[in-house]
Design a protein around this motif. Sequence first.
Motif, short mmCIF file in Angstrom:
data_model
loop_
_atom_site.label_atom_id
_atom_site.label_comp_id
_atom_site.label_asym_id
_atom_site.label_seq_id
_atom_site.Cartn_x
_atom_site.Cartn_y
_atom_site.Cartn_z
N LYS A 1 -12.64 -8.60 -0.05
CA LYS A 1 -11.63 -9.54 -0.52
C LYS A 1 -11.11 -10.39 0.63
O LYS A 1 -11.25 -10.04 1.80
CB LYS A 1 -10.45 -8.79 -1.17
CG LYS A 1 -10.83 -8.03 -2.44
CD LYS A 1 -9.63 -7.26 -2.99
CE LYS A 1 -10.02 -6.49 -4.26
NZ LYS A 1 -8.88 -5.68 -4.78
N TYR B 1 1.28 -6.00 0.32
CA TYR B 1 0.14 -6.26 -0.55
C TYR B 1 -0.43 -4.91 -0.99
O TYR B 1 -1.45 -4.44 -0.49
CB TYR B 1 -0.92 -7.09 0.18
CG TYR B 1 -0.40 -8.47 0.55
CD1 TYR B 1 -0.37 -9.50 -0.38
CD2 TYR B 1 0.11 -8.72 1.82
CE1 TYR B 1 0.14 -10.76 -0.06
CE2 TYR B 1 0.62 -9.97 2.15
CZ TYR B 1 0.62 -10.98 1.21
OH TYR B 1 1.13 -12.22 1.54
N PRO B 2 0.25 -4.26 -1.96
CA PRO B 2 -0.16 -2.91 -2.38
C PRO B 2 -1.44 -2.89 -3.21
O PRO B 2 -1.98 -1.81 -3.49
CB PRO B 2 1.04 -2.44 -3.21
CG PRO B 2 1.66 -3.70 -3.74
CD PRO B 2 1.45 -4.73 -2.67
N GLU B 3 -1.93 -4.06 -3.63
CA GLU B 3 -3.09 -4.10 -4.51
C GLU B 3 -4.40 -3.71 -3.82
O GLU B 3 -5.40 -3.43 -4.50
CB GLU B 3 -3.25 -5.50 -5.13
CG GLU B 3 -3.56 -6.63 -4.15
CD GLU B 3 -2.32 -7.30 -3.57
OE1 GLU B 3 -2.43 -8.44 -3.10
OE2 GLU B 3 -1.25 -6.66 -3.59
N PHE B 4 -4.41 -3.69 -2.49
CA PHE B 4 -5.65 -3.34 -1.79
C PHE B 4 -5.87 -1.83 -1.83
O PHE B 4 -4.95 -1.04 -1.62
CB PHE B 4 -5.60 -3.84 -0.35
CG PHE B 4 -5.59 -5.34 -0.25
CD1 PHE B 4 -6.69 -6.08 -0.65
CD2 PHE B 4 -4.47 -6.01 0.23
CE1 PHE B 4 -6.68 -7.47 -0.57
CE2 PHE B 4 -4.46 -7.39 0.31
CZ PHE B 4 -5.57 -8.13 -0.10
N LYS B 5 -7.13 -1.44 -2.11
CA LYS B 5 -7.49 -0.04 -2.31
C LYS B 5 -8.05 0.57 -1.03
O LYS B 5 -8.64 -0.12 -0.20
CB LYS B 5 -8.54 0.08 -3.42
CG LYS B 5 -8.10 -0.51 -4.76
CD LYS B 5 -6.92 0.26 -5.34
CE LYS B 5 -6.61 -0.19 -6.76
NZ LYS B 5 -6.12 -1.58 -6.84
N LYS C 1 -0.91 2.69 4.34
CA LYS C 1 -0.99 1.22 4.30
C LYS C 1 -1.06 0.68 5.72
O LYS C 1 -0.33 1.12 6.61
CB LYS C 1 0.18 0.63 3.54
CG LYS C 1 1.57 0.99 4.04
CD LYS C 1 2.63 0.43 3.10
CE LYS C 1 4.04 0.83 3.53
NZ LYS C 1 5.07 0.34 2.60
N GLN D 1 -1.21 1.17 0.15
CA GLN D 1 -0.07 1.98 -0.26
C GLN D 1 -0.04 3.28 0.55
O GLN D 1 -1.03 3.69 1.14
CB GLN D 1 -0.18 2.32 -1.75
CG GLN D 1 -0.18 1.12 -2.66
CD GLN D 1 -0.21 1.51 -4.12
OE1 GLN D 1 0.46 2.46 -4.54
NE2 GLN D 1 -0.98 0.79 -4.92
#
Length: 816
Positions: free
Chosen positions: A163, A244-248, A312, A332
Amino acid sequence: MKNNFFLILTLCSMMISYGQRHMEKSVEGNINNLPVHEYNLTIDQEKVTKAEGKEVMGMTINGGIPGPTLEFTEGEYAVIYVENKMDVETSIHWHGMILPNFFDGVPYLTTPPIKPGETFKYEFEIKQHGTYWYHSHTMLQEQSGVYGSLLINPREKTLEYDKDLVLVLSDWTNEKPQDVMRFLKRGTEWYNIRKGTATPLNQVIARGALGAQVDFWRQRMESADIADIYYPAFLINGEENVEYPEFKPGEKVRLRIIDGSASTSFWMAFGGPDPLLVSADGKDVVPVKRNKTFIAVAETYDFIVTIPENGKLEFKIMAQDGSGTATAYLGQGPIVAAPDVSRPDKIGMMQQMAKMKMKMGAPALKFRPGKDERYQMKEKWGMQMDDNMQMEGMKEMNMDMMNGDKSNGKDMEMKKDEMDGMQMDMKKDSMQMDRSKMAGMDTKKDTKMKEASQMEDMNKTNPTAGREVMDEADGMQGMAMFSQYNYDYLKSPEKTSYDPDVPVSEILLNLTGNMQRYIWSMNGVPLSEADKIKIKGDEVTRITFNNLTMMHHPMHLHGHFFRVINENGEYSPLKHTVNVPPMQKVTIEFYGNEYGDWFFHCHILYHLVGGMARIVSYDTPRDPRLEEYPVSKLLDETDQYYSYGMIDAASHMTTLNLISSNIRNQFSFRGEYGWNKNMEVEAAYDRYLYDYLTVFAGVNVENGMEDSLDEITTTAIAGVRYLTPYLFTLDVRMDSKLRPQISLSRAISIFPRTILFGMYEYQADFGWVDELPQGNNFKKEVTWSTGIEYFLSKNFSLMGSYDNRFGAGGGLSLRF
């Protein structure tokens, strides 16, 4: 098989033709019938809250600060409509983009300004990929929020990542940018006081650096300044802290980092394993693992990071002068912290510079701006240092770094790497000097013009000669405190050197500045007094920046990429902005394949408006569409009048000072009134002949009898004012009664927020006009005062003083 062969041949021909289009002169219009990608941008004035919870007026793009990310794919045709809903003119410059001259976006130079209520259509072929940005090029609007990002995808993805994330770094002030510039012009130390980076005399003495401070004063420098302005907040994508908590976990993210600040460069640091640096200024570089990295204003860097499995990732930036930070978190869980970056030691820098015999104070304003004195200026100012001093200075800096380090173990490792790099730089420089001697360089009593001619001949045959053959007196690369500011870690994956048969033109630009009056220039000449830099098409132009100031200067050339000559030789990287560190030299070169006039300037916004800019010209006819937009309006932006004043309201006297000045001209008014009815008023006009010297003329009005305003005397005055070494202001004058007068004044910061000031004035009357009392053939008048001032805020101070005419008293000072 035959079909595959023809397919490969077709693809190769397409790539060759595209490469040729990239190198050819820009052409307007969608001549290749590329797919069109449109955007609409609206610039407006709105109330925003960015720092300290204060709501102030800002300038937004599509309602936000920063503006939206405009995403394209290489090979598209961009059409961007920009609507101006403000009550002032605006503009948009597409920073780093190769495009037709008319759409570059510098008002009055390449592109018409966008007037209130109007919409301008920008259109250009997307010839490149990478991370870029856009911003206003109208006065100080960028500081108010007119900036955003450009993400241009390649035709085919060549790097492995999952991404993208664009991170726009910026600085924010709650003041009006025009007021910031006006405050800088008055030469006050308040911004350094406010952010805790001032170096008052008590701190200097406590560190045993008084000798270094005196040496700075001798050269008309207050201290080793790093940054000019106080900012209450530094931002990442418009926020001081952003998540940006959407990153895995395990995802690879390409961070596209843009320094969109008005005047702040940053140190960047990452949590977790060292990230992979893959691109600089939109151009691919040989990937290298790198954590602590310096990003100058207007530069862009791309890093690939991996999101931690359990936590994170922290991305942290620190302002170059250590005055503030901002943070972004990806993922996260618990924080995987970035290493701390130590704040710079300004007093230590002063001590090192004094030992290295730096010669500072090169003029930002010359007596004869049209006279070519660049080589003499280069020789006179800068650093005078032999190898032993260089090595000793580096050892002391290394010890300071070891002893003063309070950070974690990882940061300590980073510091060790820095020191190792410094030592390598030192060894490399020593080898370079040895090679220069072995090559038979004549270092004895030849004239400097002969040396310059020899260097020019060498550079024409060897583009990297400027790095491999050094004058011993210019051994800047090994200076420990600045050795970390270089681009040696950037290597192009392809050769960037030019055919040796291509003609080369050499240009030397000394970067010069005056902090007292906040004037910035090149070769001692600000933009408003400078000629265009003429560029010849189908030739290589090689520019050497010689920084004679204590500030970093990120130099940006519009519409071009240039090679930054570093240790990688033929693989030196391509950039559109190059940072030139204090008292160092950097060489760039580019091939002239464009047309028209292009802007070329320091990207610190206040330095640009202060005069550090040039117009680079291919000397082709001006676009007729710009006929009603004279270039003089652009030049006038860097030579505006700034007005300011101060009132001292005390128990024993009241003083009013008003000043309005531009680069060469100054109008002043001073009035004093005491409790005993002593009064003096003076109005004058000064003309700056040189950085530190003015001639002036005016009128002086004062009462001739103490305790009475019945006898008022008016005289004409004329004289010179001079800022001496050690920062004394000397005033020598004669009035219409032929009475000579001399005065000397000085102010010194002795404690944080505390200034000590004094003035001594002596006037003699020989009776050449007015008759003196019987038996007297000489009369003198001595005036002196001393006092102390304590800064409460930017605009208010407590003050106390003694004046031999009015006695002692105290009160309040107001700056406006």
